[in-house]
Design a protein around this motif. Structure first.
Motif, short mmCIF file in Angstrom:
data_model
loop_
_atom_site.label_atom_id
_atom_site.label_comp_id
_atom_site.label_asym_id
_atom_site.label_seq_id
_atom_site.Cartn_x
_atom_site.Cartn_y
_atom_site.Cartn_z
N UNK A 122 0.83 -1.21 0.00
CA UNK A 122 0.00 0.00 0.00
C UNK A 122 0.86 1.26 0.00
N UNK A 123 1.99 1.22 0.71
CA UNK A 123 2.85 2.41 0.81
C UNK A 123 3.45 2.79 -0.52
N UNK A 124 3.66 1.81 -1.40
CA UNK A 124 4.25 2.09 -2.71
C UNK A 124 3.18 2.36 -3.79
N UNK A 125 1.92 2.13 -3.44
CA UNK A 125 0.85 2.32 -4.43
C UNK A 125 0.62 3.80 -4.71
N UNK A 126 0.29 4.11 -5.94
CA UNK A 126 -0.02 5.48 -6.32
C UNK A 126 -1.42 5.84 -5.82
N UNK A 127 -1.74 7.14 -5.76
CA UNK A 127 -3.10 7.54 -5.36
C UNK A 127 -4.18 6.88 -6.22
N UNK A 128 -3.93 6.78 -7.53
CA UNK A 128 -4.90 6.15 -8.41
C UNK A 128 -5.06 4.66 -8.09
N UNK A 129 -3.94 3.99 -7.83
CA UNK A 129 -4.01 2.58 -7.47
C UNK A 129 -4.76 2.39 -6.15
N UNK A 130 -4.52 3.27 -5.19
CA UNK A 130 -5.21 3.16 -3.90
C UNK A 130 -6.72 3.33 -4.06
N UNK A 131 -7.11 4.29 -4.89
CA UNK A 131 -8.53 4.51 -5.12
C UNK A 131 -9.17 3.29 -5.76
N UNK A 132 -8.49 2.70 -6.75
CA UNK A 132 -9.01 1.51 -7.42
C UNK A 132 -9.08 0.32 -6.47
N UNK A 133 -8.06 0.18 -5.62
CA UNK A 133 -8.06 -0.91 -4.65
C UNK A 133 -9.24 -0.80 -3.70
N UNK A 134 -9.51 0.40 -3.20
CA UNK A 134 -10.63 0.60 -2.28
C UNK A 134 -11.96 0.28 -2.97
N UNK A 135 -12.13 0.74 -4.20
CA UNK A 135 -13.38 0.51 -4.90
C UNK A 135 -13.60 -0.97 -5.21
N UNK A 136 -12.56 -1.64 -5.70
CA UNK A 136 -12.70 -3.05 -6.03
C UNK A 136 -12.90 -3.90 -4.78
N UNK A 137 -12.22 -3.54 -3.68
CA UNK A 137 -12.37 -4.29 -2.44
C UNK A 137 -13.78 -4.11 -1.88
N UNK A 138 -14.29 -2.88 -1.92
CA UNK A 138 -15.65 -2.64 -1.47
C UNK A 138 -16.65 -3.45 -2.30
N UNK A 139 -16.46 -3.42 -3.61
CA UNK A 139 -17.36 -4.17 -4.50
C UNK A 139 -17.28 -5.66 -4.21
N UNK A 140 -16.07 -6.17 -3.98
CA UNK A 140 -15.91 -7.58 -3.67
C UNK A 140 -16.68 -7.97 -2.43
N UNK A 141 -16.56 -7.18 -1.37
CA UNK A 141 -17.25 -7.50 -0.12
C UNK A 141 -18.76 -7.50 -0.32
N UNK A 142 -19.26 -6.48 -0.97
CA UNK A 142 -20.71 -6.37 -1.15
C UNK A 142 -21.24 -7.48 -2.06
N UNK A 143 -20.56 -7.74 -3.16
CA UNK A 143 -21.02 -8.77 -4.09
C UNK A 143 -20.90 -10.17 -3.48
N UNK A 144 -19.86 -10.40 -2.70
CA UNK A 144 -19.66 -11.72 -2.12
C UNK A 144 -20.79 -12.10 -1.17
N UNK A 145 -21.27 -11.12 -0.41
CA UNK A 145 -22.22 -11.44 0.65
C UNK A 145 -23.65 -10.99 0.40
N UNK A 146 -23.91 -10.34 -0.72
CA UNK A 146 -25.26 -9.80 -0.93
C UNK A 146 -26.32 -10.90 -0.95
N UNK A 147 -25.97 -12.07 -1.48
CA UNK A 147 -26.94 -13.16 -1.54
C UNK A 147 -27.39 -13.64 -0.18
#
Length: 211
Positions: free
Chosen positions: A88-113
């Motif tokens: 995370x410390x070496x990730x760019x601001x754009x990479x960090x934003x994408x990581x947060x969005x994809x991780x959030x989506x993963x959590x919600x999609x994984x458990x929505x059912x």
């Protein structure tokens, strides 16, 4: 409800409660952490019961719920950075934003059912083991339905805006540590961009299965 189903429900409630807190929770910065978790849990259960689309696992409705609510009760950047680890410390601001969005989506999609399984479950709180001046606490609770209760724990930190969740535990398994192990393998093999691509692909696969 079978124990496995109840575990999935517990995980679903945890994931959803991260993102479904009403603005009202932002207005009580002095609220005790266990009181906040109890109110949040009850509100989430009530919201799921009253929304047929959420109960059916409609991912668009769940994501709309996520995206239209303010998230004062969670430090999601800390959660994502902890799951990603040293990279995370070496990730760019754009990479960090994408990581947060994809991780959030993963959590919600994984458990929505799992949300479709909500019926008469109730959340009860256990005594808070914390001193008045503590700024980092574990709030313990459990979901009671048919069968054995499911133990849930939340790690929270105190901020000027109130308590914020940054990790979750279902039956002794901490969410951040679980994903950190998975993410480390992806990062070691393909770097941060490889992890982002992998998360994106998993989210597309989850979406196709739910479709």
């Amino acid at each position: 409800m079978k124990r496995r189903s109840l575990v999935q429900l517990a995980a679903g409630l945890l994931a959803t409660s991260l993102f479904a807190a009403p603005l009202a929770f932002a207005q009580s910065a002095d609220e005790a952490p266990d009181v906040m978790i109890k109110r949040l849990s009850d509100d989430v259960l009530a919201a799921i019961r009253s929304d047929a689309s959420v109960k059916s696992g409609d991912i668009n409705r769940v994501m709309t719920l996520v995206d239209t609510k303010i998230m004062p009760n969670v430090n999601f950047q800390r959660m994502t950075s902890s799951a990603v680890g040293p990279a995370w410390r070496q990730a760019t601001p754009d990479q960090r934003q994408k990581l947060q969005q994809e991780f959030k989506t993963l959590l919600v999609r994984t458990y929505s059912g799992a949300l479709a399984q909500v019926s008469d479950e109730q959340v009860s709180m256990k005594p808070l083991r914390a001193a008045p001046g503590d700024t980092d606490v574990v709030v313990r609770s459990e979901i009671r339905g048919r069968g054995e209760p499911i133990q849930l724990e939340y790690r929270l930190e105190k901020t000027p805006q109130g308590w914020k969740i940054y990790n979750l535990n279902v039956l002794g398994v901490w969410l951040v540590e679980t994903y950190r192990s998975q993410f480390a393998q992806e990062i070691n093999a393909k770097g941060v961009d490889g992890l982002i691509a992998s998360l994106s692909e998993r989210n597309r696969a989850n979406n196709n299965r739910k479709g």
